[in-house]
Design an enzyme around this catalytic site. Structure first.
Site, mmCIF file in Angstrom:
data_model
loop_
_atom_site.group_PDB
_atom_site.id
_atom_site.type_symbol
_atom_site.label_atom_id
_atom_site.label_comp_id
_atom_site.label_asym_id
_atom_site.label_seq_id
_atom_site.Cartn_x
_atom_site.Cartn_y
_atom_site.Cartn_z
ATOM 1 C CG HIS A 11 -1.867 1.052 1.251
ATOM 2 N ND1 HIS A 11 -1.847 1.849 2.513
ATOM 3 C CD2 HIS A 11 -2.893 1.451 0.537
ATOM 4 C CE1 HIS A 11 -2.797 2.814 2.190
ATOM 5 N NE2 HIS A 11 -3.477 2.724 1.149
ATOM 6 C CG HIS A 53 -3.502 9.139 -0.874
ATOM 7 N ND1 HIS A 53 -4.325 9.925 -0.186
ATOM 8 C CD2 HIS A 53 -4.403 7.912 -1.003
ATOM 9 C CE1 HIS A 53 -5.602 9.229 0.264
ATOM 10 N NE2 HIS A 53 -5.472 8.090 -0.241
HETATM 11 CA CA CA Z 1 -4.890 4.088 -2.961
#
Ligand code: CA
Length: 324
Positions: A11, A53
């Protein structure tokens, strides 16, 4: 990887150890043996897809110091207001609250005086290709189109640009070692339909309260909703809490039924996000969460900030000699 072994998705890279989406975090995840490296993708002012992000820069970079006058009237520095050349001046940092400077993850990387440049999608795809070649591995990429409706309201089309970039790097067709993920169901349908994408698609499932997209996630998780998802996507990415609850006190984990319902429709299930420093409420250890996900609800993979710990769990479970 062994047939049927759940996939380990790093992640934002191995972001439990290094600033998220830095090249260093991706290299570390690759070295750990993660099956997939994740990219969140947004666009710059000059339409370059970058791996980042947030839509805003201030929690993850030193933008306020470099460009003190470039915030919008709402107080945010938006990446889309900067060219790639301008963004190259910035360095990624561990996530902070820009108002207080407090770190979101106090126990994580605390190196001083180091620079971590923002990475383009092109650069990251080249990194993965070259590392795979050098190491004789086959790590894949797991790419998210962030906030497509917001981008399109700003006159940009991130999905088309992401698909073109992936295709230029050989990621085309069902067999390509890539998953494309998005929270926006209308956009995923457009990607499958209008944009003619035949990659494996993952419908991310949020909470309506997050306002991540106009998507109605309560409906999406219903039987009718999942049937609709199965018509355009290959899997779903719900939160861990949507799949399983932890009553605490040593009581057994309680499946919600969502994983089984998705599996019955042929959908893969890749929940987010495993964090040893932020366990789900009621869970006593990372091992308990791993067991719940892989032995109780039988998820097909997981987004993890700590790919080494998830791989260690799976390798120990499967016995020496059966690891990736
Ligand atoms: Ca993501």
């Amino acid at each position: 990887m062994p047939q049927g072994r759940p996939i380990v998705i790093a992640h934002r890279g191995a972001c439990g150890y290094l600033p998220e989406h830095s090249l260093a975090a991706k290299v570390l995840a690759h070295g750990f043996g993660a099956d997939y490296l994740e990219q969140d993708v947004i666009l710059t002012q000059d339409d370059v897809p970058i791996v980042f992000h947030d839509l805003e820069l201030e929690s993850l970079t030193d933008v306020a110091r470099h460009y003190p006058d470039r915030a919008r009237s709402d107080g945010h520095w938006y990446a889309i207001d900067f060219t790639l050349a301008e963004l190259r001046a910035l360095s990624l940092n561990e996530r902070v609250d820009p108002h207080t400077g407090a770190r979101t993850w106090p126990r994580r990387f605390a190196g001083q005086g180091l620079r971590f440049p923002i990475v383009t999608l092109e650069e990251e795809l080249e990194l993965v290709r070259a590392l795979n070649a050098a190491r004789g591995t086959a790590a894949g990429v797991y790419t998210e189109v962030k906030s497509p409706a917001w981008h399109r309201a700003q006159g940009k089309d991130p999905s088309r640009i992401v698909l073109d970039t992936l295709a230029r790097h050989g990621f085309t067709g069902r067999g390509a070692n890539v998953f494309l993920q998005c929270f926006d169901d209308e956009e995923l349908k457009r990607i499958r339909g209008e944009l003619g994408c035949d990659l494996k698609l993952i419908q991310l499932v949020g909470e309506n309260a997050w306002q991540e997209a106009a998507t109605d996630y309560d409906r999406l998780r219903s039987a009718d909703g999942l049937r609709a998802v199965a018509s355009y996507a290959d899997g779903v990415g719900p939160s861990i809490a949507m799949l399983v609850g932890f009553p605490g006190g040593g009581a057994a984990a309680v499946p919600s039924g969502l994983c089984a319902a998705a599996h019955a429709l042929g959908l893969a299930v890749h929940p987010y996000t495993l964090r040893v420093d932020s366990l789900p409420p009621g869970a006593a250890s990372l091992g308990e969460v791993h067991r719940a996900l892989f032995e109780v609800v039988r998820a097909d993979g997981v987004f993890t900030d700590f790919p080494d710990l998830t791989l260690a769990y799976l390798n120990a479970r499967d016995g020496a000699g059966h690891g990736p």
